[in-house]
Design a protein around this motif. Structure first.
Motif, short mmCIF file in Angstrom:
data_model
loop_
_atom_site.label_atom_id
_atom_site.label_comp_id
_atom_site.label_asym_id
_atom_site.label_seq_id
_atom_site.Cartn_x
_atom_site.Cartn_y
_atom_site.Cartn_z
N GLY A 188 -19.93 -10.68 -7.31
CA GLY A 188 -19.41 -9.31 -7.22
C GLY A 188 -17.92 -9.29 -7.54
O GLY A 188 -17.30 -10.34 -7.72
N LEU A 189 -17.42 -8.08 -7.63
CA LEU A 189 -15.99 -7.92 -7.96
C LEU A 189 -15.38 -6.86 -7.07
O LEU A 189 -16.03 -5.86 -6.74
N LEU A 190 -14.16 -7.08 -6.67
CA LEU A 190 -13.42 -6.03 -5.99
C LEU A 190 -12.14 -5.80 -6.78
O LEU A 190 -11.33 -6.71 -6.95
N ARG A 191 -12.02 -4.58 -7.29
CA ARG A 191 -10.77 -4.24 -7.97
C ARG A 191 -9.87 -3.54 -6.97
O ARG A 191 -10.24 -2.53 -6.36
N LEU A 192 -8.68 -4.12 -6.80
CA LEU A 192 -7.71 -3.52 -5.88
C LEU A 192 -6.92 -2.49 -6.69
O LEU A 192 -6.11 -2.84 -7.54
N ARG A 193 -7.18 -1.21 -6.45
CA ARG A 193 -6.50 -0.16 -7.22
C ARG A 193 -5.15 0.18 -6.57
O ARG A 193 -4.16 0.39 -7.24
N THR A 194 -5.14 0.23 -5.24
CA THR A 194 -3.92 0.57 -4.51
C THR A 194 -3.39 -0.71 -3.86
O THR A 194 -3.98 -1.19 -2.89
N PHE A 195 -2.31 -1.22 -4.40
CA PHE A 195 -1.74 -2.46 -3.84
C PHE A 195 -0.78 -2.16 -2.70
O PHE A 195 -0.65 -2.92 -1.76
N ARG A 196 -0.08 -1.01 -2.82
CA ARG A 196 0.75 -0.52 -1.73
C ARG A 196 0.51 0.96 -1.59
O ARG A 196 0.64 1.67 -2.57
N PRO A 197 0.16 1.46 -0.41
CA PRO A 197 -0.08 0.70 0.81
C PRO A 197 -1.35 -0.16 0.66
O PRO A 197 -2.30 0.26 0.03
N LEU A 198 -1.34 -1.33 1.28
CA LEU A 198 -2.48 -2.24 1.20
C LEU A 198 -3.62 -1.71 2.09
O LEU A 198 -3.42 -1.51 3.29
N PRO A 199 -4.80 -1.47 1.48
CA PRO A 199 -5.91 -0.95 2.29
C PRO A 199 -6.59 -2.07 3.08
O PRO A 199 -7.67 -2.54 2.73
N VAL A 200 -5.95 -2.47 4.14
CA VAL A 200 -6.37 -3.66 4.89
C VAL A 200 -7.81 -3.55 5.37
O VAL A 200 -8.63 -4.44 5.14
N GLU A 201 -8.12 -2.43 6.03
CA GLU A 201 -9.47 -2.28 6.60
C GLU A 201 -10.53 -2.26 5.52
O GLU A 201 -11.59 -2.87 5.65
N ASP A 202 -10.25 -1.52 4.45
CA ASP A 202 -11.22 -1.42 3.35
C ASP A 202 -11.47 -2.79 2.74
O ASP A 202 -12.61 -3.14 2.43
N LEU A 203 -10.41 -3.55 2.54
CA LEU A 203 -10.54 -4.87 1.93
C LEU A 203 -11.36 -5.78 2.85
O LEU A 203 -12.26 -6.49 2.39
#
Lengths: 326, 397
Positions: free
Chosen positions: B308-323
């Protein structure tokens, strides 16, 4: 932006009646002339005005949160950015007016910086802003060193002056380089209005502020602003030094309207009656930063100070079309 | 619920997509110095100005430092302001990035992500914006020209939300996105204008004791950018951090509202998972590399590997819970960084992902890949990952 020209004259009564827009309660030192300059500038406004300021002692003493000395909208961003701030403010005002979102018919913009924020770190932004022709007045309050941070030399420090980064040592007697002719450099930018002013001649200063606001396009006002802390001078004599600088022709008063130089009254009187021109030592003595120049081994430096002052004065007279008299 | 509007398909490079989105966003001031290195964004926008297609005041400054400063000053005067830069230009702005976020000026900036000198290199990587990680700007990274267009429009909404009031940078990979022509579906002008709305200002207490909109206004004098000593500085910084936290939900909300009119959304606006459900191995990346990686994932899935892949679109603010909730069930995570953190333990994205997973009940194995520096093609890296760097037993290569 053209505004209907207002009749103005700056009498003592007018000035006294005008509300102060640079307020007391700031944290400046005793004998500080830059604060006097700010107070005078703010007496010469013609309408709604936004002021922006570079980092420096005047910014630091006037805006310690949650207090402020500014009764006008005021912005500080960084040391080298006074002219870039003015560019952005003026651009925003233009765009908002074009789109019908500006409440006022016109808002004047004044940028204020010390010698560090003008001659040195802020020069690129200043040169760029006036080249682009933004309609604003840039006021340089020149206390001839980085006084806010402890008296380090700047491009505006005169040759021979002792500062903490050009101390008068046994091998090197203070600053080795001449003061940069900043106002002439601004005239060379071919902007509509450039002038020098001294707070001792306060009416002249107020008139020049108003002229700088009234011209369309960039205007530059160079104000000599003695600093007793950095000049190592008597706090009670700050205004006297701002007079002596003019009377010795170390800091002559002039204006250049569309590049045409003309002497202002105080300096014109000296040009017409050269015997009134006082020796530079009258100005230098009493200032601790020049004390070492009066020791016998530095006699040549004192002579050189007189020589460069005379040479620059002669050049100014030539630019003003006044024939130099011996 | 609004229905998806009819859109016009245009052939645009990433840079042109930015310029077109800015044109539609009713921007008041664009100040830019588009030279170090040059991008087409400001050139295209200058054409709109020259042809009278926008009412924007365009200020062509003498440096990026002054460009951002002018945008900041325009923004606090009440204007909507935009600039664009990359690489050395962004590095020159460094000082003013902090001042812009500290002054709570909602400036929007496009970054055509490129490498930093020396040696001089004009090609794509993330060294420029990663070096600005802690400058208090929201950072979004787009996967393709379509998302670039959409993200610029969204960025104004996010930045100007009065619960956020922070500047936003939108990253588009240098050359891969900035200079490559793609099909971009564009919304009608009126729809964009309505979506963003006019600039909003929170009411604040002035020193005269009045409540007034937070901007430079001769009728309501306000001192902006003051000096704040140890007794108040901390409070300013705390407020910025709270605004960053607020941005998490605003970015999600803007993403879903935008989806209603455009038919396009990017995950939840913060992260975009791809085949992550029941995945045993996953890669994490930013930007255009996600396009390549989605192909890799498809190939691995066809081979029976639960990738699978996770693309981090929003680096700041870091979506800690979502990640954390997206990755906590995989066995191994390969984090891809297009940037070095010299002397650190891996790249900047790796640091974040590993940190996020530290608090997971079962910690996946996390490995780091530095790839694509100075524009080196990422195909090789993709091929490497395709050769199962992390197999289903959770052991990394």
């Amino acid at each position: 932006m053209e505004m209907a020209k207002q009749e103005w004259k700056f009498t003592t009564k007018d000035i006294a009646e005008k509300p102060d827009l640079f307020l007391s309660g700031h944290r400046a030192c005793a004998g500080c002339v830059p604060t006097t300059v700010l107070r005078l500038i703010m007496k010469a406004l013609r309408g709604p005005t936004i002021v922006t300021q570079a980092t420096g002692c005047m910014e630091v003493v006037s805006s310690i949160y949650p207090y402020t000395s500014w009764a006008v909208p005021w912005l500080h961003t960084a040391f080298e950015t006074a002219a870039a701030n003015a560019s952005g403010i003026e651009a925003a005002l233009k765009a908002l007016k074009r789109k019908g979102r500006l409440k006022h018919e016109h808002v004047d913009v004044i940028a204020i910086a010390g010698d560090g924020g003008t001659y040195d770190i802020g020069f690129q932004a200043l040169s760029g802003a006036v080249e682009r022709g933004h309609d604003f007045l840039f006021v340089l309050y020149d206390n001839e060193a980085y006084m806010n941070t402890g008296i380090q030399r700047s491009g505006g420090t005169p040759k021979g002056a002792a500062t903490t980064t050009s101390p008068a040592g046994t091998a090197i007697p203070g600053k080795l380089e001449y003061k940069k002719p900043i106002a002439d450099i601004m005239v060379a930018h071919e902007i509509p209005y450039v002038a020098t002013a001294s707070p001792y001649y306060w009416r002249d200063l107020l008139e020049k502020v108003r002229k700088g606001l009234e011209v369309e396009g960039p205007a530059f006002l160079h104000v000599l602003a003695p600093c007793p802390r950095g000049w190592r001078s008597d706090q009670a004599k700050s205004i006297e030094y701002s007079r002596l600088a003019v009377e010795t022709c170390v800091f002559p008063l002039w204006e250049a309207v569309n590049g045409q130089y003309q002497l202002s009254v105080a300096s014109k009187l000296i040009a017409l009656a050269p015997q009134k021109k006082r020796p530079v030592t009258d100005y230098l003595q009493g200032q601790g930063r020049f004390r070492h120049l009066f020791s016998p081994q530095n006699k040549h430096l004192l002579e050189d100070f007189q020589r460069i002052t005379d040479e620059r004065w002669r050049r100014l007279l030539a630019k003003c079309g006044v024939s130099a008299k011996p | 619920m609004k229905s998806v509007v009819k859109q016009e398909r245009m052939a645009l490079s990433g840079d042109e997509a930015v310029a077109y989105a800015v044109k539609q966003s009713d921007v008041d001031v664009v100040a830019a110095y588009p030279i170090t290195p040059q991008t087409i964004i400001v050139e295209r926008f200058s054409e709109y100005v020259a042809n009278g297609e926008v009412q924007t005041e365009f200020v062509c400054t003498e440096s990026e430092h002054s460009a951002l400063t002018a945008c900041l000053a325009a923004s606090v005067t009440g204007a909507r302001a935009f600039t664009a830069t990359a690489s050395a230009g962004l590095a020159l702005m460094h000082e003013m990035l902090f001042v812009t976020s500290g002054c709570r000026a909602p400036v929007v900036m496009a970054i055509a992500n490129r490498a930093l000198s020396a040696p001089l290199n004009i090609h794509g990587d993330h060294s420029d914006s990663m070096a600005q990680r802690d400058s208090g700007w929201i950072q979004l990274y787009a996967e393709n020209a379509q998302e670039v267009y959409d993200s610029i429009i969204q960025a104004f909404r996010i930045a100007e939300d009065i619960n956020v009031l922070l500047p936003v940078m939108v990253g588009l990979d240098g050359f891969t996105l900035s200079h490559t022509l793609e099909n971009v579906d564009t919304l009608p002008d009126e729809v964009v204008k309505q979506f963003i709305g006019s600039r909003k200002f929170p009411n604040v207490l002035t020193h005269e004791g009045k409540m007034a909109p937070f901007k430079l206004d001769p009728d309501n004098p306000m001192t902006m950018g003051p000096i704040a000593l140890p007794n108040y500085y901390f409070e300013f910084k705390r407020q910025q951090e709270e605004a960053m936290k607020n941005a998490l939900s605003i970015i999600k909300q803007v993403n879903s509202e935008y989806a209603k009119i455009s038919g396009r959304s990017y995950g939840n606006g913060l992260i975009e998972p791809y085949c992550l459900e029941e995945a045993e191995v996953a890669a994490v990346c930013l930007g255009s590399t996600a396009g390549t990686m989605k192909t890799v994932v498809d190939e691995l899935r066809a081979k029976g590997v639960k990738a699978g892949l996770l693309r981090l679109r929003t680096f700041r603010p870091l979506p800690v819970e979502d990640l954390r909730s997206a990755l906590c069930n995989v066995k191994a995570v390969a984090v891809m960084d297009k940037c070095m953190s010299f002397g650190g333990n891996g790249g900047p994205v790796y640091h974040e992902i590993r940190h996020v997973l530290y608090d997971a009940d079962v910690r996946p194995y996390v490995v780091n890949y530095i790839y694509g520096l100075g524009g080196r093609d990422s195909t090789g890296t993709a091929k490497y990952l395709r050769g199962s760097p992390a197999d289903s037993s959770g052991k990394a290569c």
